[in-house]
Design a protein around this motif. Structure first.
Motif, mmCIF file in Angstrom:
data_model
loop_
_atom_site.group_PDB
_atom_site.id
_atom_site.type_symbol
_atom_site.label_atom_id
_atom_site.label_comp_id
_atom_site.label_asym_id
_atom_site.label_seq_id
_atom_site.Cartn_x
_atom_site.Cartn_y
_atom_site.Cartn_z
ATOM 1 N N GLU A 33 3.838 5.702 -5.604
ATOM 2 C CA GLU A 33 3.731 5.749 -7.068
ATOM 3 C C GLU A 33 2.684 6.771 -7.487
ATOM 4 O OE1 GLU A 33 2.102 2.763 -10.474
ATOM 5 O OE2 GLU A 33 3.439 1.904 -8.982
ATOM 6 N N ARG A 34 1.560 6.792 -6.787
ATOM 7 C CA ARG A 34 0.500 7.762 -7.094
ATOM 8 C C ARG A 34 0.991 9.182 -6.875
ATOM 9 N NH1 ARG A 34 -3.629 8.108 -2.680
ATOM 10 N NH2 ARG A 34 -1.958 9.420 -1.928
ATOM 11 N N ASP A 35 1.723 9.407 -5.786
ATOM 12 C CA ASP A 35 2.242 10.743 -5.494
ATOM 13 C C ASP A 35 3.315 11.154 -6.498
ATOM 14 O OD1 ASP A 35 0.529 10.801 -3.366
ATOM 15 O OD2 ASP A 35 2.060 10.332 -1.862
ATOM 16 N N ALA A 36 4.013 10.183 -7.086
ATOM 17 C CA ALA A 36 5.089 10.486 -8.044
ATOM 18 C C ALA A 36 4.536 10.788 -9.435
ATOM 19 C CB ALA A 36 6.061 9.311 -8.118
ATOM 20 N N THR A 37 3.304 10.379 -9.729
ATOM 21 C CA THR A 37 2.740 10.539 -11.073
ATOM 22 C C THR A 37 2.727 11.992 -11.545
ATOM 23 O OG1 THR A 37 1.437 8.528 -10.841
ATOM 24 C CG2 THR A 37 0.721 10.084 -12.519
ATOM 25 N N PRO A 38 2.279 12.976 -10.738
ATOM 26 C CA PRO A 38 2.317 14.364 -11.222
ATOM 27 C C PRO A 38 3.738 14.835 -11.538
ATOM 28 C CG PRO A 38 0.894 14.203 -9.293
ATOM 29 C CD PRO A 38 1.583 12.871 -9.451
ATOM 30 N N LEU A 48 0.832 -1.203 0.000
ATOM 31 C CA LEU A 48 0.000 0.000 0.000
ATOM 32 C C LEU A 48 0.872 1.261 0.000
ATOM 33 C CD1 LEU A 48 -2.779 1.343 0.189
ATOM 34 C CD2 LEU A 48 -2.624 1.105 2.672
ATOM 35 N N ALA A 49 1.937 1.256 0.796
ATOM 36 C CA ALA A 49 2.847 2.407 0.822
ATOM 37 C C ALA A 49 3.499 2.612 -0.540
ATOM 38 C CB ALA A 49 3.914 2.203 1.895
ATOM 39 N N ALA A 50 3.873 1.516 -1.215
ATOM 40 C CA ALA A 50 4.481 1.632 -2.547
ATOM 41 C C ALA A 50 3.481 2.194 -3.549
ATOM 42 C CB ALA A 50 4.995 0.271 -3.005
ATOM 43 N N LEU A 51 2.225 1.756 -3.478
ATOM 44 C CA LEU A 51 1.196 2.276 -4.387
ATOM 45 C C LEU A 51 0.954 3.763 -4.147
ATOM 46 C CD1 LEU A 51 -1.363 -0.668 -4.329
ATOM 47 C CD2 LEU A 51 0.054 0.055 -6.266
ATOM 48 N N ARG A 52 0.944 4.162 -2.891
ATOM 49 C CA ARG A 52 0.755 5.587 -2.581
ATOM 50 C C ARG A 52 1.925 6.410 -3.087
ATOM 51 N NH1 ARG A 52 -1.765 5.404 3.537
ATOM 52 N NH2 ARG A 52 -3.885 4.911 2.877
#
Length: 110
Positions: free
Chosen positions: A47-52, A41-45
């Motif tokens: 990755e989501r935060d890195a997308t922008p 879950l931390a890795a997915l978060r």
């Protein structure tokens, strides 16, 4: 054994719940799976935060690529001066004359 703030329940030890509410005890494998799930879950978060940031980087790369293509299609004027001799002042004078002629030629084209 008293665990008032949680903690591991060692093998072979009995537990008595005096907290006044229902509490859960996990088996070792359940705890390890829970830890893996939290890491995922931390890795997915992350990755989501890195997308922008990745989108911004891609945009800058595209802009740089477009500018480089413009430079390839329409290169800026470049001068090449050669002078064979011994007098450095004469070489500089010759270079200034050549650049002046090139500038005049460029202005006449426009």
């Amino acid at each position: 054994m008293l665990r008032d703030m949680g903690g591991p329940l060692p093998h072979g030890v009995a537990a008595l719940n005096l907290s006044g509410e229902e509490e859960w005890v996990q088996a070792g494998e359940q705890r390890r799976q829970h830890r893996r799930d939290l890491q995922e879950l931390a890795a997915l978060r992350a990755e989501r935060d890195a997308t922008p940031r990745l989108d911004a980087m891609v945009s800058r790369l595209k802009s740089t690529n477009n500018r480089m293509q413009q430079l390839v299609d329409n290169p800026p004027m470049q001068y090449k001066s050669e002078f064979h001799g011994y007098d450095l002042n004469e070489a500089f004078r010759h270079d200034r004359v050549e650049r002046g002629l090139a500038a005049q030629t460029y202005l006449k084209r426009g």
